[in-house]
Motif scaffolding. Structure first.
Motif, PDB file in Angstrom:
ATOM      1  N   ILE B  89      44.052  29.278  42.376  1.00 55.31           N
ATOM      2  CA  ILE B  89      44.710  28.174  41.671  1.00 55.31           C
ATOM      3  C   ILE B  89      43.971  27.860  40.367  1.00 55.31           C
ATOM      4  CG2 ILE B  89      45.384  25.745  41.876  1.00 55.31           C
ATOM      5  CD1 ILE B  89      46.881  27.553  43.788  1.00 55.31           C
ATOM      6  N   SER B 139      51.999  22.985  38.959  1.00 55.72           N
ATOM      7  CA  SER B 139      51.737  24.261  39.609  1.00 55.72           C
ATOM      8  C   SER B 139      51.787  25.333  38.534  1.00 55.72           C
ATOM      9  CB  SER B 139      52.796  24.535  40.677  1.00 55.72           C
ATOM     10  OG  SER B 139      52.704  25.871  41.097  1.00 55.72           O
ATOM     11  N   ASP B 141      51.944  28.688  39.048  1.00 51.07           N
ATOM     12  CA  ASP B 141      52.512  29.954  39.477  1.00 51.07           C
ATOM     13  C   ASP B 141      51.493  31.097  39.532  1.00 51.07           C
ATOM     14  OD1 ASP B 141      54.408  31.644  40.342  1.00 51.07           O
ATOM     15  OD2 ASP B 141      55.838  31.276  38.724  1.00 51.07           O
ATOM     16  N   PRO B 142      50.616  31.080  40.524  1.00 48.26           N
ATOM     17  CA  PRO B 142      49.578  32.118  40.611  1.00 48.26           C
ATOM     18  C   PRO B 142      50.132  33.539  40.636  1.00 48.26           C
ATOM     19  CG  PRO B 142      49.530  30.652  42.541  1.00 48.26           C
ATOM     20  CD  PRO B 142      50.477  30.063  41.577  1.00 48.26           C
ATOM     21  N   MET B 143      51.340  33.717  41.186  1.00 48.49           N
ATOM     22  CA  MET B 143      51.890  35.076  41.237  1.00 48.49           C
ATOM     23  C   MET B 143      52.084  35.647  39.841  1.00 48.49           C
ATOM     24  SD  MET B 143      53.439  35.921  44.477  1.00 48.49           S
ATOM     25  CE  MET B 143      55.147  35.614  44.684  1.00 48.49           C
ATOM     26  N   ARG B 144      52.453  34.787  38.899  1.00 50.39           N
ATOM     27  CA  ARG B 144      52.654  35.263  37.538  1.00 50.39           C
ATOM     28  C   ARG B 144      51.340  35.381  36.783  1.00 50.39           C
ATOM     29  NH1 ARG B 144      58.149  35.098  36.719  1.00 50.39           N
ATOM     30  NH2 ARG B 144      58.874  33.452  38.071  1.00 50.39           N
ATOM     31  N   PRO B 147      48.066  38.005  39.488  1.00 47.86           N
ATOM     32  CA  PRO B 147      48.278  39.005  40.534  1.00 47.86           C
ATOM     33  C   PRO B 147      47.012  39.816  40.817  1.00 47.86           C
ATOM     34  CG  PRO B 147      49.420  39.625  38.496  1.00 47.86           C
ATOM     35  CD  PRO B 147      48.955  38.225  38.327  1.00 47.86           C
ATOM     36  N   LEU B 150      45.006  37.849  43.299  1.00 44.95           N
ATOM     37  CA  LEU B 150      45.690  37.800  44.597  1.00 44.95           C
ATOM     38  C   LEU B 150      45.609  39.127  45.341  1.00 44.95           C
ATOM     39  CD1 LEU B 150      48.770  35.698  43.552  1.00 44.95           C
ATOM     40  CD2 LEU B 150      47.159  35.112  45.357  1.00 44.95           C
ATOM     41  N   ARG B 151      45.509  40.221  44.602  1.00 48.41           N
ATOM     42  CA  ARG B 151      45.433  41.532  45.254  1.00 48.41           C
ATOM     43  C   ARG B 151      44.088  41.743  45.924  1.00 48.41           C
ATOM     44  NH1 ARG B 151      49.108  44.536  41.532  1.00 48.41           N
ATOM     45  NH2 ARG B 151      50.943  44.387  42.851  1.00 48.41           N
ATOM     46  N   ALA B 314      51.406  39.084  35.018  1.00 52.14           N
ATOM     47  CA  ALA B 314      52.414  39.784  35.818  1.00 52.14           C
ATOM     48  C   ALA B 314      53.481  40.441  34.945  1.00 52.14           C
ATOM     49  CB  ALA B 314      53.066  38.827  36.806  1.00 52.14           C
ATOM     50  N   HIS B 315      53.665  39.917  33.732  1.00 53.97           N
ATOM     51  CA  HIS B 315      54.736  40.440  32.880  1.00 53.97           C
ATOM     52  C   HIS B 315      54.245  41.435  31.848  1.00 53.97           C
ATOM     53  CE1 HIS B 315      57.745  37.575  34.427  1.00 53.97           C
ATOM     54  NE2 HIS B 315      56.668  36.825  34.629  1.00 53.97           N
TER      55      HIS B 315
END
Lengths: 81, 328
Positions: B89, B139, B141-144, B147, B150-151, B314-315
């Motif tokens: 986060i 928030s 958006d940790p996925m964006r 990554p 998170l991996r 991520a993009h």
């Protein structure tokens, strides 16, 4: 190939019994209606990656809104791999 | 953590250390502070401070260097003990902060809700300092944004069990207190000084980099934001307070850009490199600094200057997301 059951097990594990009782888990369930935090959603997505030895396109994973989206994403990668 | 748990955590992490400081003052007044307490305070301050600065910030958020798995875990665990949030986060908010610094969408800019006058300025500073933490809807958006973090299973583990690490940050100095003095009172004051009082001071220094560091101080580079170099905060922030330098070259392992700009975190990274424990250390030479300085000067600088935000990780194309080609 993974199924909605695999996914719902993963979600229950992540939520540790805190899943709202009236929630229906199927392919149309939205991730945000389960009450998952952003951290929990990422945990589910990246656990899927680990358990199946695949890598998602993170941008696509971030765009997934329903459990169906997540299933489709996983199975698409699994088929290619 | 859901929204309510988050709010409770933030409230406790704001108030408990404050009470701790009050209790410590009372003890000081009654001369009930031993050298052990101060040593424990210093040890914990350094662990938490390097955890945030070297670990969370330079290693994870900006990938300024690479290190071994045990050290990556050590620095991240130390950062978690500081109590500023789970690594995933923290990194997501921080990367977003750089992307749109002092512009709409920045999670902690003192200019976020610009109102005129002194009251408006103080409100903005408070928001950047701590106020933003109370925003339940925030928030990043940790996925964006992360990554890559998170991996990493270790990072996910520490993020998930974050509260236990914060607790350890109070229990550990208590254990040290007991070890040093052999008394339960020593354990109590150790936990107080190394836990709560340390929590208060270390975190307010970090918060000050976000508030003061975007408000008062020198600007060497006309970056498209309001970041400042705050010399008097540099030592105790482990170099984080060279904040204008940092916004100019976010990936640089050193935030101090001159020999006299003391940056303890950079010294630690340099030391690890000499020992062969850090590789791919990113450095920005003087020539590159000058080039960028000229380029920014032309754009005018400041929060109203034109800037094209980078895409979230991520993009970005795959090569950029995993390599170290994106030097800024």
């Amino acid at each position: 190939m993974i199924t909605i059951e695999t996914l719902s097990d993963l979600i229950r594990r992540e939520m540790r019994g805190k899943l709202p009782a009236d929630v229906q888990i199927d392919e149309t369930t939205r991730l945000d209606e389960l009450g998952l935090s952003s951290l929990q959603v990422s945990e589910i997505v990246f656990t899927l990656e680990d358990e199946h030895g695949v890598e998602f396109d993170p941008a696509k994973a971030a765009d997934a809104q329903t459990l169906g989206d997540l299933l489709a994403l996983t199975n698409e990668v699994l088929e290619v791999g | 953590m859901d929204g309510r748990e988050h709010y409770t955590f933030i409230l406790l992490s704001a108030l408990l250390p404050l009470f701790g400081v009050a209790a410590a003052v009372v003890l000081l007044w009654n001369q009930l502070v031993g050298p052990a307490d101060l040593v424990i305070f210093a040890i914990m301050y350094v662990i938490a401070g390097l955890g945030v600065s070297t670990g969370y910030h330079r290693l994870l958020a900006h990938r300024s260097f690479r290190t071994t798995r045990p050290l990556r875990i050590f620095f991240t665990a130390a950062g978690a003990m500081a109590g500023q949030g789970p690594p995933v986060i923290w990194v997501a908010h921080h990367r977003r902060h750089h992307r749109v610094a002092d512009k709409p969408g920045d999670p902690h800019s003192p200019y976020h809700d610009e109102e005129p006058g002194l009251k408006g300025a103080l409100k903005g500073l408070w928001h950047a300092h701590m106020g933003w933490l109370f925003d339940r809807g925030l928030s990043s958006d940790p996925m964006r944004y992360c990554p890559d973090i998170l991996r990493d299973k270790d990072m996910r583990f520490i993020s998930k069990h974050f509260v236990w690490f914060v607790t350890a940050g109070v229990v550990l100095p208590g254990v040290l207190g007991f070890a040093f003095t052999g008394t339960l009172f020593g354990a109590f004051t150790g936990a107080l000084w190394g836990g709560l009082v340390r929590f208060f001071f270390a975190n307010h220094i970090t918060y000050a980099v976000n508030s003061i560091g975007h408000y008062f101080g020198r600007r060497r580079f006309a970056t498209p934001d309001e970041s400042r170099n705050v010399g008097w905060l540099a030592l105790f922030s482990f170099g984080e307070a060279w904040h204008n330098n940092h916004h100019a070259f976010p990936r640089s392992a050193s935030h101090g850009m001159r020999w006299y700009e003391i940056d303890i975190s950079a010294m630690v990274i340099g030391g690890l490199e000499k020992l062969g424990l850090a590789t791919n250390v990113i450095r920005i030479d003087r020539e590159r600094q000058e080039q960028k300085a000229v380029a920014w000067e032309k754009l005018g600088g400041g929060r109203h200057a034109r800037a094209t935000p980078d895409k979230p990780l991520a993009h970005r194309p795959r090569a950029a997301a995993v390599g170290i080609v994106d030097v800024e």
